[in-house]
Design a protein around this motif. Structure first.
Motif, short mmCIF file in Angstrom:
data_model
loop_
_atom_site.label_atom_id
_atom_site.label_comp_id
_atom_site.label_asym_id
_atom_site.label_seq_id
_atom_site.Cartn_x
_atom_site.Cartn_y
_atom_site.Cartn_z
N THR A 80 -8.38 6.23 -5.17
CA THR A 80 -8.57 7.37 -4.27
C THR A 80 -7.29 8.19 -4.17
OG1 THR A 80 -10.23 6.17 -2.97
CG2 THR A 80 -9.19 8.07 -1.92
N ALA A 81 -6.15 7.49 -3.99
CA ALA A 81 -4.85 8.19 -3.93
C ALA A 81 -4.57 8.90 -5.25
CB ALA A 81 -3.73 7.19 -3.60
N TYR A 82 -4.94 8.25 -6.35
CA TYR A 82 -4.74 8.86 -7.68
C TYR A 82 -5.56 10.13 -7.82
CZ TYR A 82 -5.51 9.80 -12.59
OH TYR A 82 -5.64 10.45 -13.79
N ALA A 92 0.28 5.75 -7.63
CA ALA A 92 -0.97 6.40 -8.00
C ALA A 92 -0.82 7.92 -7.99
CB ALA A 92 -2.08 5.97 -7.04
N ALA A 93 -0.14 8.43 -6.96
CA ALA A 93 0.05 9.87 -6.85
C ALA A 93 0.93 10.41 -7.97
CB ALA A 93 0.65 10.21 -5.49
N SER A 107 -4.27 13.11 -5.87
CA SER A 107 -3.11 13.72 -6.52
C SER A 107 -3.51 14.47 -7.79
CB SER A 107 -2.08 12.64 -6.85
OG SER A 107 -1.02 13.16 -7.64
N ASP A 142 -8.56 1.89 -3.08
CA ASP A 142 -7.52 2.64 -2.38
C ASP A 142 -6.59 3.33 -3.37
OD1 ASP A 142 -6.21 3.54 -0.07
OD2 ASP A 142 -4.80 1.86 -0.11
N TRP A 143 -6.20 2.60 -4.41
CA TRP A 143 -5.30 3.13 -5.44
C TRP A 143 -5.95 4.33 -6.14
CZ3 TRP A 143 -4.19 4.65 -10.26
CH2 TRP A 143 -2.89 4.50 -10.75
N TYR A 201 2.16 1.47 -3.72
CA TYR A 201 1.22 1.69 -4.82
C TYR A 201 0.51 3.03 -4.69
CZ TYR A 201 -2.87 -0.22 -2.12
OH TYR A 201 -3.88 -0.46 -1.22
N ARG A 202 0.41 3.56 -3.47
CA ARG A 202 -0.15 4.91 -3.32
C ARG A 202 0.79 5.96 -3.90
NH1 ARG A 202 -1.55 3.38 2.70
NH2 ARG A 202 -3.51 2.24 2.38
N PRO A 233 0.81 -1.24 0.00
CA PRO A 233 0.00 0.00 0.00
C PRO A 233 0.83 1.28 0.00
CG PRO A 233 -0.96 -1.60 1.48
CD PRO A 233 0.34 -2.18 1.03
N SER A 234 1.90 1.32 0.80
CA SER A 234 2.70 2.54 0.87
C SER A 234 3.36 2.85 -0.46
CB SER A 234 3.78 2.40 1.96
OG SER A 234 4.66 1.33 1.67
#
Length: 391
Positions: free
Chosen positions: A284-286, A138-139, A289, A281-282, A134-135, A131-132
């Motif tokens: 959302t982070a995308y 995504a960003a 950003s 989750d991915w 792939y976020r 997660p740390s």
């Protein structure tokens, strides 16, 4: 040159040197005498990173590879200019560097380019799922997707132009070869390969359907496999490399293409395709950003995530079932025809691909009536989408 993009247009140094791909050291030393005049030839060390059918990449340094000043020398593969616009690639380097999304390009030469070494670890399948990390990916993608064309000029997705170009290249290559010699599989497998007329018709059908999805056209990487992502743990950041296919394209295509990479390249396992929870989750982070980088309200609504998820699922599923991977398969088919010695195993997209795997990829191009979906997670998520072709 004018790419119509903010950050493009800087004149790049060109060194009139040709480097022999089989014995590159001499030419590289001559090149470095221009780029790094303070380096002594006897102190220069070289490390080969790749020897693929597309490019050869060599790192040059004094002392340690991790020290500032390391130069990457990329030698273009033979005939790659048929499907890669090298001038456009240089522009992509300049644009992404100007937006702090890519390394600095130092110069071009007759058969390649030199650019800054990006320090970090090349991603693998396990890191891709953390997660740390792939976020961060995504960003970073959201940041790149936010890069705007200058003067607000309209842009079109490159997908259909590229697909048509690759299709014509393979058609031309096959037509100019003795019957069957371009194909390395059995005669039975050859019968499964659709005609170019069928492929063209499918492409037009795809274009009609996917154009109705209303996925925004943004600046995309278009080839975001794991080995094109560098993770710097110390700085807590990721950077994307290799911009041969970077161009404006559908937002959902770039994301969906990346999600397909979770399943692997050689030992493909679609059980590893990202779950709904990971995708949520991915995405959302995308979106956080992307919205931040475009100066919009950063708050992400659930409806926005769901809408993007549906778009990505359609592009991702169609990439597998309907042949949007023409971009890779056509390139590979052309490479096989032009370089017969790679028939035993070739390095493509970061790993070895056997002829049998190549044949399996070609079979994915079969007409829909001859195919059955073999992508349980995507089928489950997409089966009720209006207009999605799952035959």
């Amino acid at each position: 040159m004018d790419s119509g993009l903010v950050g493009a247009g800087k004149q790049l140094l060109h060194v009139d040197i040709y480097i022999d791909e089989h014995q590159p050291s001499r030419g590289i030393l001559a090149l470095l005498s221009r780029l790094r005049p303070n380096w002594k030839a006897q102190d220069i060390q070289m490390k080969t990173f790749t020897e693929g059918i597309t490019n050869q990449l060599i790192g040059c340094y004094v002392g340690s590879l991790l020290e500032p000043g390391c130069v990457l020398v990329r030698l273009y593969g033979k005939m790659t200019e048929l499907y890669v616009n090298r001038d456009h690639e240089v522009e992509m380097f300049q644009i992404l560097h100007a937006h702090r999304c890519g390394p600095e390009i130092y110069c071009s030469f007759q058969n390649g380019i030199c650019y800054e070494f990006v320090r970090g670890t090349v991603l693998d399948d396990k890191l891709l799922r953390q997660p740390s990390i792939y976020r961060l990916i995504a960003a970073e993608m959201g940041k790149i997707h936010s890069i705007q064309p200058k003067s607000g000029r309209p842009v079109k997705p490159v997908l259909w132009t590229k697909m048509s170009h690759f299709l014509k290249l393979v058609q031309s290559s096959v037509s100019s070869s003795p019957a069957g010699q371009w194909y390395i599989g059995s005669s039975a497998d050859l019968q499964k390969v659709p005609s170019f007329k069928t492929l063209s018709q499918e492409m037009e059908s795809l274009k009609r359907h996917l154009s109705e999805i209303d996925s925004p056209t943004v600046l995309c990487h278009n080839d975001l496999l794991t080995k094109n992502i560098i993770y710097n743990e110390k700085e807590g950041m990721v950077k994307f490399i290799d911009y041969e296919y970077a161009d404006y394209n559908y937002q959902a295509f770039d994301i969906g293409n990346h999600f397909n990479e979770f399943a692997g390249v050689n030992d493909v396992n679609y059980d590893l395709y990202p779950s709904w929870e990971l995708q949520r989750d991915w995405l959302t982070a995308y979106l956080e950003s992307y919205k931040h980088s475009t100066g919009r309200e950063v708050t992400v609504m659930e409806a926005e995530v769901t809408q993007l998820y549906i778009q990505v699922c359609k592009f991702s599923l169609v990439l597998l079932l309907e042949g949007l991977e023409y971009l890779n398969i056509m390139r590979l088919a052309y490479a096989f025809q032009q370089h017969p010695y790679v028939c035993r195993a070739v390095e493509w997209r970061g790993g070895n691909i056997s002829p049998s795997y190549f044949n399996n990829l070609l079979f994915q191009l079969a007409p829909p009536t001859q195919r059955k979906p073999n992508h349980p997670q995507l089928t489950h998520h997409c089966s009720n989408f209006d207009g999605l072709h799952l035959s």
